[in-house]
Enzyme design. Structure first.
Site, PDB file in Angstrom:
ATOM      1  N   HIS A   1       8.672   4.798  23.101  1.00  0.00           N
ATOM      2  CA  HIS A   1       9.857   4.556  23.715  1.00  0.00           C
ATOM      3  C   HIS A   1       9.628   5.123  25.216  1.00  0.00           C
ATOM      4  O   HIS A   1      10.089   4.614  26.135  1.00  0.00           O
ATOM      5  CB  HIS A   1      11.060   5.273  23.319  1.00  0.00           C
TER       6      HIS A   1
ATOM      7  N   HIS B   1      10.462  13.186  31.197  1.00  0.00           N
ATOM      8  CA  HIS B   1      10.013  11.878  30.692  1.00  0.00           C
ATOM      9  C   HIS B   1      10.427  10.686  31.621  1.00  0.00           C
ATOM     10  O   HIS B   1      11.097  10.925  32.647  1.00  0.00           O
ATOM     11  CB  HIS B   1      10.571  11.398  29.196  1.00  0.00           C
TER      12      HIS B   1
ATOM     13  N   HIS C   1      11.096   6.398  32.794  1.00  0.00           N
ATOM     14  CA  HIS C   1      11.775   5.302  32.672  1.00  0.00           C
ATOM     15  C   HIS C   1      11.139   4.030  33.707  1.00  0.00           C
ATOM     16  O   HIS C   1      11.076   4.677  34.756  1.00  0.00           O
ATOM     17  CB  HIS C   1      13.124   5.028  32.642  1.00  0.00           C
TER      18      HIS C   1
ATOM     19  N   HIS D   1      13.273  12.222  34.467  1.00  0.00           N
ATOM     20  CA  HIS D   1      14.271  12.921  33.983  1.00  0.00           C
ATOM     21  C   HIS D   1      13.833  14.185  33.366  1.00  0.00           C
ATOM     22  O   HIS D   1      12.842  14.336  32.624  1.00  0.00           O
ATOM     23  CB  HIS D   1      15.240  12.243  32.753  1.00  0.00           C
TER      24      HIS D   1
ATOM     25  N   THR E   1      20.654   8.479  27.489  1.00  0.00           N
ATOM     26  CA  THR E   1      20.692   7.042  27.643  1.00  0.00           C
ATOM     27  C   THR E   1      19.759   6.253  26.452  1.00  0.00           C
ATOM     28  O   THR E   1      19.230   5.112  26.600  1.00  0.00           O
ATOM     29  CB  THR E   1      19.762   6.480  29.066  1.00  0.00           C
ATOM     30  N   THR E   2      19.922   6.748  25.440  1.00  0.00           N
ATOM     31  CA  THR E   2      18.935   6.408  24.071  1.00  0.00           C
ATOM     32  C   THR E   2      19.925   6.816  23.002  1.00  0.00           C
ATOM     33  O   THR E   2      20.722   8.010  23.197  1.00  0.00           O
ATOM     34  CB  THR E   2      17.441   6.600  24.148  1.00  0.00           C
TER      35      THR E   2
END
Length: 304
Positions: free
Chosen positions: A74, A101, A103, A126, A208-209
């Protein structure tokens, strides 16, 4: 891994369309819960002169041992071990730094989670921190302020970011889901816009997951981190959401959640954040000038 427990149940569902997460996780349903992330940071932000720069403990130091970089299918996550924490800047206590991590979008689209005056940046980083009073992630997710996430927009220039290379040079080792590699620790501050860390926006929101727990104090920094086009392409084109031996290899792209309404939440601008001005078409004056300078530098670089 910080997200290992969070995704233990969610792993089989997170690949679904984010708009459908609410079918599997009640707390992800946008019509039942009002404190979702990400959001658009816009003209409705309020100045809070009490919001000074956060204290980033240990971010300038060289940590012992090693860090772990992982492709979990992910995102790409860097587990940071112990030795770093954040406090101050209006945060409700001390938060231990756990991991960072990313995005991103695709070769043809941007992929930051938050947007700034409706602008979506190429990437977003993040840095995840957990309140020190909690023994584990499960306990933190039950606390409305259990996590403090520092968000950094990532934009693109022509030259490589030599500090970001600590991560980008290792991406080929974690190209496929489940792959893990070690990274020699480096001062985390070297990744950040360290001269502009007093310029940020603050609001309360969610993961956000899945499970979309509404337990996050968000700090979004105004000035981006800059990497090169080549470094960006390593994420958008060379990372995969499938195992190496999968029959069909699927690129990991557009791993961001859609924008949610702010509703009645207060979104605050720090004391030093760009001033909101209608004369600047709703953009912070300081940020407007900054963007203009960057655009000029890019133009000069393309001519020379």
């Amino acid at each position: 891994m910080i997200w290992a427990a969070v995704f233990l149940v969610a792993a089989s569902r997170v690949d679904a369309d984010p708009y459908a997460w609410g079918d599997f996780f009640h707390s992800c349903h946008p019509l039942l819960e009002e404190h979702h992330s990400p959001i658009d940071l816009d003209v409705h932000m309020r100045r809070d002169s009490s919001l000074e720069a956060l204290q980033l403990h240990g971010f300038d130091e060289l940590q012992e041992g090693h860090w772990t970089l992982e492709n979990d299918g992910h995102s790409v996550l860097l587990s940071l071990g112990s030795g770093m924490s954040v406090s101050g800047g209006g945060l409700p206590g001390l938060f231990h730094t756990l991991q960072l991590h990313f995005h991103w979008g695709s070769p043809s689209s941007n992929g930051s989670e938050h947007t700034l005056y409706s602008r979506r940046f190429p990437m977003e980083m993040h840095i995840v921190n957990m309140k020190s009073v909690h023994p584990n992630m499960s306990a933190a997710l039950e606390d409305p302020t259990g996590l403090a996430v520092l968000g950094f927009f990532i934009d693109v220039v022509y030259a490589d970011n030599v500090h970001f290379s600590h991560i980008s040079q290792k991406l080929s080792s974690v190209a496929h889901k489940g792959q893990v590699t070690k990274i020699r620790p480096f001062p985390l501050m070297s990744l950040l816009p360290k001269h502009n860390l007093s310029q940020y926006y603050r609001y309360h929101g969610s993961l956000t997951t899945p499970p979309c727990s509404q337990s996050v104090v968000w700090t979004l920094y105004e000035v981006p981190v800059y990497i090169s086009w080549t470094q960006l392409a390593q994420f958008t084109s060379q990372i995969f959401s499938t195992e190496e031996d999968a029959e069909q290899v699927t690129p990991l792209q557009n791993n961001y959640r859609h924008i949610h309404p702010t509703y009645s939440r207060v979104v605050s601008a720090s004391r030093d954040a760009g001033l909101v001005s209608s004369g600047a078409a709703g953009r912070p004056v300081g940020l407007c000038h900054f963007i203009c300078v960057v655009c000029l530098l890019r133009l000069l670089a393309s001519v020379l």
